[in-house]
Write a protein that holds these residues in place. Structure first.
Motif, PDB file in Angstrom:
ATOM      1  N   LYS A   1      -0.054  -4.763  11.089  1.00 52.02           N
ATOM      2  CA  LYS A   1      -0.656  -5.404   9.918  1.00 52.02           C
ATOM      3  C   LYS A   1      -0.147  -6.834   9.724  1.00 52.02           C
ATOM      4  O   LYS A   1      -0.200  -7.377   8.624  1.00 52.02           O
ATOM      5  CB  LYS A   1      -0.363  -4.591   8.656  1.00 52.02           C
ATOM      6  CG  LYS A   1      -0.835  -3.143   8.716  1.00 52.02           C
ATOM      7  CD  LYS A   1      -2.336  -3.041   8.871  1.00 52.02           C
ATOM      8  CE  LYS A   1      -2.784  -1.577   8.902  1.00 52.02           C
ATOM      9  NZ  LYS A   1      -4.256  -1.456   9.083  1.00 52.02           N
TER      10      LYS A   1
ATOM     11  N   GLU B   1       1.912 -10.960   5.250  1.00 56.07           N
ATOM     12  CA  GLU B   1       0.554 -10.493   5.531  1.00 56.07           C
ATOM     13  C   GLU B   1       0.436  -8.993   5.222  1.00 56.07           C
ATOM     14  O   GLU B   1      -0.570  -8.523   4.681  1.00 56.07           O
ATOM     15  CB  GLU B   1       0.214 -10.747   7.001  1.00 56.07           C
ATOM     16  CG  GLU B   1       0.114 -12.228   7.347  1.00 56.07           C
ATOM     17  CD  GLU B   1       0.030 -12.451   8.838  1.00 56.07           C
ATOM     18  OE1 GLU B   1      -0.925 -13.133   9.268  1.00 56.07           O
ATOM     19  OE2 GLU B   1       0.902 -11.944   9.570  1.00 56.07           O
TER      20      GLU B   1
ATOM     21  N   ASP C   1       0.132  -8.439   1.421  1.00 60.08           N
ATOM     22  CA  ASP C   1      -1.222  -8.724   0.911  1.00 60.08           C
ATOM     23  C   ASP C   1      -2.164  -7.554   1.178  1.00 60.08           C
ATOM     24  O   ASP C   1      -3.057  -7.270   0.383  1.00 60.08           O
ATOM     25  CB  ASP C   1      -1.775  -9.992   1.561  1.00 60.08           C
ATOM     26  CG  ASP C   1      -1.095 -11.261   1.028  1.00 60.08           C
ATOM     27  OD1 ASP C   1      -0.623 -11.224  -0.121  1.00 60.08           O
ATOM     28  OD2 ASP C   1      -1.019 -12.247   1.779  1.00 60.08           O
ATOM     29  N   PHE C   2      -1.942  -6.873   2.277  1.00 56.67           N
ATOM     30  CA  PHE C   2      -2.783  -5.721   2.624  1.00 56.67           C
ATOM     31  C   PHE C   2      -2.330  -4.464   1.888  1.00 56.67           C
ATOM     32  O   PHE C   2      -3.160  -3.690   1.396  1.00 56.67           O
ATOM     33  CB  PHE C   2      -2.706  -5.497   4.146  1.00 56.67           C
ATOM     34  CG  PHE C   2      -3.211  -4.166   4.589  1.00 56.67           C
ATOM     35  CD1 PHE C   2      -4.570  -3.949   4.760  1.00 56.67           C
ATOM     36  CD2 PHE C   2      -2.335  -3.102   4.827  1.00 56.67           C
ATOM     37  CE1 PHE C   2      -5.046  -2.708   5.162  1.00 56.67           C
ATOM     38  CE2 PHE C   2      -2.809  -1.862   5.222  1.00 56.67           C
ATOM     39  CZ  PHE C   2      -4.172  -1.658   5.396  1.00 56.67           C
ATOM     40  N   TYR C   3      -1.012  -4.273   1.777  1.00 52.58           N
ATOM     41  CA  TYR C   3      -0.446  -3.021   1.272  1.00 52.58           C
ATOM     42  C   TYR C   3      -0.433  -2.941  -0.253  1.00 52.58           C
ATOM     43  O   TYR C   3      -0.644  -1.874  -0.823  1.00 52.58           O
ATOM     44  CB  TYR C   3       0.974  -2.886   1.814  1.00 52.58           C
ATOM     45  CG  TYR C   3       1.704  -1.613   1.438  1.00 52.58           C
ATOM     46  CD1 TYR C   3       1.478  -0.439   2.140  1.00 52.58           C
ATOM     47  CD2 TYR C   3       2.619  -1.593   0.376  1.00 52.58           C
ATOM     48  CE1 TYR C   3       2.139   0.731   1.808  1.00 52.58           C
ATOM     49  CE2 TYR C   3       3.294  -0.432   0.040  1.00 52.58           C
ATOM     50  CZ  TYR C   3       3.054   0.727   0.761  1.00 52.58           C
ATOM     51  OH  TYR C   3       3.717   1.882   0.439  1.00 52.58           O
ATOM     52  N   ASP C   4      -0.170  -4.090  -0.897  1.00 50.09           N
ATOM     53  CA  ASP C   4      -0.011  -4.102  -2.350  1.00 50.09           C
ATOM     54  C   ASP C   4      -1.106  -4.972  -2.978  1.00 50.09           C
ATOM     55  O   ASP C   4      -0.974  -6.199  -3.039  1.00 50.09           O
ATOM     56  CB  ASP C   4       1.371  -4.636  -2.709  1.00 50.09           C
ATOM     57  CG  ASP C   4       1.702  -4.484  -4.193  1.00 50.09           C
ATOM     58  OD1 ASP C   4       0.773  -4.277  -4.987  1.00 50.09           O
ATOM     59  OD2 ASP C   4       2.896  -4.565  -4.546  1.00 50.09           O
ATOM     60  N   GLU C   5      -2.174  -4.337  -3.442  1.00 50.49           N
ATOM     61  CA  GLU C   5      -3.299  -5.090  -3.991  1.00 50.49           C
ATOM     62  C   GLU C   5      -2.938  -5.790  -5.299  1.00 50.49           C
ATOM     63  O   GLU C   5      -3.514  -6.816  -5.642  1.00 50.49           O
ATOM     64  CB  GLU C   5      -4.485  -4.146  -4.229  1.00 50.49           C
ATOM     65  CG  GLU C   5      -5.058  -3.552  -2.955  1.00 50.49           C
ATOM     66  CD  GLU C   5      -6.236  -2.654  -3.236  1.00 50.49           C
ATOM     67  OE1 GLU C   5      -6.567  -2.454  -4.436  1.00 50.49           O
ATOM     68  OE2 GLU C   5      -6.830  -2.127  -2.273  1.00 50.49           O
ATOM     69  N   ARG C   6      -1.984  -5.253  -6.037  1.00 46.92           N
ATOM     70  CA  ARG C   6      -1.642  -5.821  -7.355  1.00 46.92           C
ATOM     71  C   ARG C   6      -0.755  -7.057  -7.226  1.00 46.92           C
ATOM     72  O   ARG C   6      -1.064  -8.115  -7.762  1.00 46.92           O
ATOM     73  CB  ARG C   6      -0.942  -4.764  -8.210  1.00 46.92           C
ATOM     74  CG  ARG C   6      -0.659  -5.218  -9.650  1.00 46.92           C
ATOM     75  CD  ARG C   6      -0.177  -4.042 -10.489  1.00 46.92           C
ATOM     76  NE  ARG C   6       1.105  -3.543 -10.004  1.00 46.92           N
ATOM     77  CZ  ARG C   6       2.285  -4.021 -10.421  1.00 46.92           C
ATOM     78  NH1 ARG C   6       2.322  -5.015 -11.309  1.00 46.92           N
ATOM     79  NH2 ARG C   6       3.412  -3.510  -9.963  1.00 46.92           N
TER      80      ARG C   6
ATOM     81  N   GLY D   1       0.695  -8.219  -4.042  1.00 49.43           N
ATOM     82  CA  GLY D   1       0.544  -8.918  -2.769  1.00 49.43           C
ATOM     83  C   GLY D   1       1.858  -9.544  -2.314  1.00 49.43           C
ATOM     84  O   GLY D   1       2.938  -8.990  -2.515  1.00 49.43           O
ATOM     85  N   SER D   2       1.758 -10.738  -1.738  1.00 50.17           N
ATOM     86  CA  SER D   2       2.953 -11.428  -1.232  1.00 50.17           C
ATOM     87  C   SER D   2       3.634 -12.288  -2.287  1.00 50.17           C
ATOM     88  O   SER D   2       4.568 -13.032  -1.982  1.00 50.17           O
ATOM     89  CB  SER D   2       2.585 -12.285  -0.019  1.00 50.17           C
ATOM     90  OG  SER D   2       1.609 -13.254  -0.375  1.00 50.17           O
TER      91      SER D   2
ATOM     92  N   THR E   1       7.942   0.779   0.377  1.00 48.63           N
ATOM     93  CA  THR E   1       7.261  -0.416   0.873  1.00 48.63           C
ATOM     94  C   THR E   1       7.953  -0.946   2.128  1.00 48.63           C
ATOM     95  O   THR E   1       7.286  -1.301   3.109  1.00 48.63           O
ATOM     96  CB  THR E   1       7.232  -1.506  -0.225  1.00 48.63           C
ATOM     97  OG1 THR E   1       6.581  -1.005  -1.385  1.00 48.63           O
ATOM     98  CG2 THR E   1       6.515  -2.752   0.260  1.00 48.63           C
TER      99      THR E   1
END
Length: 498
Positions: A32, A37, A40-45, A47-48, A60
């Motif tokens: 991923k 990066e 941003d994919f794993y945590d929609e709320r 992100g980074s 995480t």
């Protein structure tokens, strides 16, 4: 459950966070992408926007590490995880049961907690050639009191690195467990024979490689054996070996006058009461390993909780007209060093024998001691003390290429030490001054006694008599001091032909 899952389950958040930071430094990417990066994919709320690994949950961190499937990446992560887990386990054992610690384990913790440990033991253990030892599955390995002491001899190679050419290991009974010459397998620039005692001829026909030594050490250290050594980080760096349970004998003794890092030779003389080797003699790898083990055994048996005082070594007058320039990057030519000092100082550069790795040292030789001191005082740079208590300055120089380089310029005499050429005169003057003071005191007391008149008041008379008796007693003591001082004066005078 995969091998990676098992490792992650057994590893705490702090270790996982450190590993993720390592992947960031190395620019590693999983299925991923990199860490940010992945977030941003794993945590929609979030992100980074919250990218600090230490502020993320274990789930995480673990999820990110599981995105790595490449064999090379997995080997790297396993090695880093093993390294951090080992050290964490050693520290946690000490915190959980400090009262049950063995003397050996206390010295391990004393090493790990030393202020210089993070600096000296920051290894690139993730590199391909590095080996990380395993502590084993049970807590038995963490509580093992078995010890092995090691010492290595290294040569300087043409690529600027150091390579091991001899390794010696002894156990706590001083029985030899390993005594091997090692083929560096690359071109050698300097065998440092005067120091190592090893020449090119000694290595002819030697087939033992660094990898062979690493395998031998992994076996010797299995089961949690504690590795002992003096300035052990130098040996481990050359061996490309990481081991969590170590005792560094340069860390475990209290030294008076600041955080001085003592030499093995000084410790042997102060703690063990004997000389490690004759002045100017080459190192003996086996002797040094035995000396390190003896120091640990002496510390365990006798404690040595008091601070050790190392006397300032007398520096010959011929050496006091020099300044040592050290930690000079190898890409700095000696000609570029001439600009450090004003032109009126005549300087001759002489290479120092024990240059190591990507740095070298030279002596700047002046007309006399005064000129050397003046040159040091004129230097721009922060003054500090080296490990031996000698004043030095960190100096930045401009190279002809337009780049800058940093190096240290150091005096030959310890801070607060008198100039050796005048120390004898000062000693003699001090003795004569004390003798004269004592003689004057004696005369004053005689006069006082003669002038003392009896008083009608009996209490006053009694007090005067007591005072006179006290003064007489003090006078006798001063007479003894005078005689001793005169003997010292005569001995010093005869010794130096004055």
């Amino acid at each position: 459950m995969s091998a990676m899952d098992k490792k992650i389950d057994a590893t705490e958040k702090e270790v996982l966070a450190e590993i993720v930071k390592w992947t960031q430094k190395q620019g590693m990417k999983g299925a991923k992408g990199g860490w940010k990066e992945f977030l941003d994919f794993y945590d929609e709320r979030l992100g980074s926007s919250l990218s600090d690994p230490s502020r993320r949950t274990v789930d995480t961190l673990a999820a990110f590490l599981k995105t790595f499937t490449n064999d090379e990446d997995l080997k790297f992560l396993a090695k880093v995880m093993q390294c951090h887990s080992n050290r964490k386990a050693v520290v946690e054992l000490s915190k959980s049961s400090p009262d049950l610690e063995s003397p050996q384990q206390k010295l391990v913790c004393l090493t790990l907690e030393h202020p210089q440990y993070p600096l000296n033991y920051s290894f690139p253990f993730h590199s391909e050639e590095w080996v990380v030892t395993k502590l084993g599955k049970s807590s038995k390995a963490l509580k093992s009191n078995a010890m092995a002491a090691i010492d290595c001899e290294m040569v300087l190679c043409e690529d600027g690195t150091e390579a091991v050419v001899k390794v010696c290991v002894v156990d706590h009974n001083l029985e030899v467990k390993l005594n091997e010459l090692v083929n560096p397998n690359k071109a050698v620039a300097d065998y440092r024979t005067d120091i190592t005692g090893i020449s090119a001829k000694d290595l002819c026909g030697i087939n033992c490689s660094l990898a062979d030594v690493q395998e031998s050490l992994k076996k010797l250290l299995s089961g949690g054996t504690i590795l002992v050594g003096h300035s052990l980080s130098n040996d481990l760096r050359a061996l490309k070996l990481y081991h969590a349970r170590i005792i560094d004998t340069s860390f475990i003794f209290k030294i008076l006058d600041g955080p001085r890092k003592p030499s093995l030779k000084d410790l042997c003389k102060s703690v063990l009461g004997h000389e490690l080797r004759k002045e100017g003699a080459p190192h003996n790898c086996l002797d040094d390993a035995c000396a390190a083990m003896k120091l640990v055994l002496a510390k365990i048996e006798h404690g040595f909780e008091h601070a050790i005082v190392f006397p300032h070594k007398d520096v010959p007058e011929t050496e006091q007209d020099k300044l040592l320039l050290h930690a000079i990057p190898v890409d700095v030519p000696k000609e570029g060093l001439l600009n450090i000092f004003p032109k009126e100082f005549k300087i001759e550069f002489k290479a120092k024998e024990n240059a190591r790795g990507r740095k070298y040292s030279v002596f700047a030789i002046f007309k006399n001691r005064q000129k050397a001191n003046e040159a040091f005082e004129r230097l721009q740079g922060d003054e500090q003390q080296d490990s031996g208590g000698r004043p030095q300055k960190l100096v930045t120089i401009q190279l002809s290429t337009g780049l800058t380089a940093n190096l240290y310029v150091r005096k030959m005499v310890c801070a607060g030490s008198p100039d050796q050429s005048t120390s004898l005169e000062k000693k003699l003057a001090k003795v004569e001054e004390l003798i004269n003071k004592s003689k004057k005191r004696k005369t004053d007391m005689v006069i006082t006694e003669e002038l003392a008149e009896p008083k009608t008041n009996s209490d006053q008379c009694t007090n005067h008599v007591k005072e006179i008796k006290r003064l007489k007693q003090e006078l006798c003591q001063k007479d003894d001091e005078i005689q001793n001082m005169q003997k010292i004066l005569s001995a010093l005078t005869r010794k130096h032909g004055l």
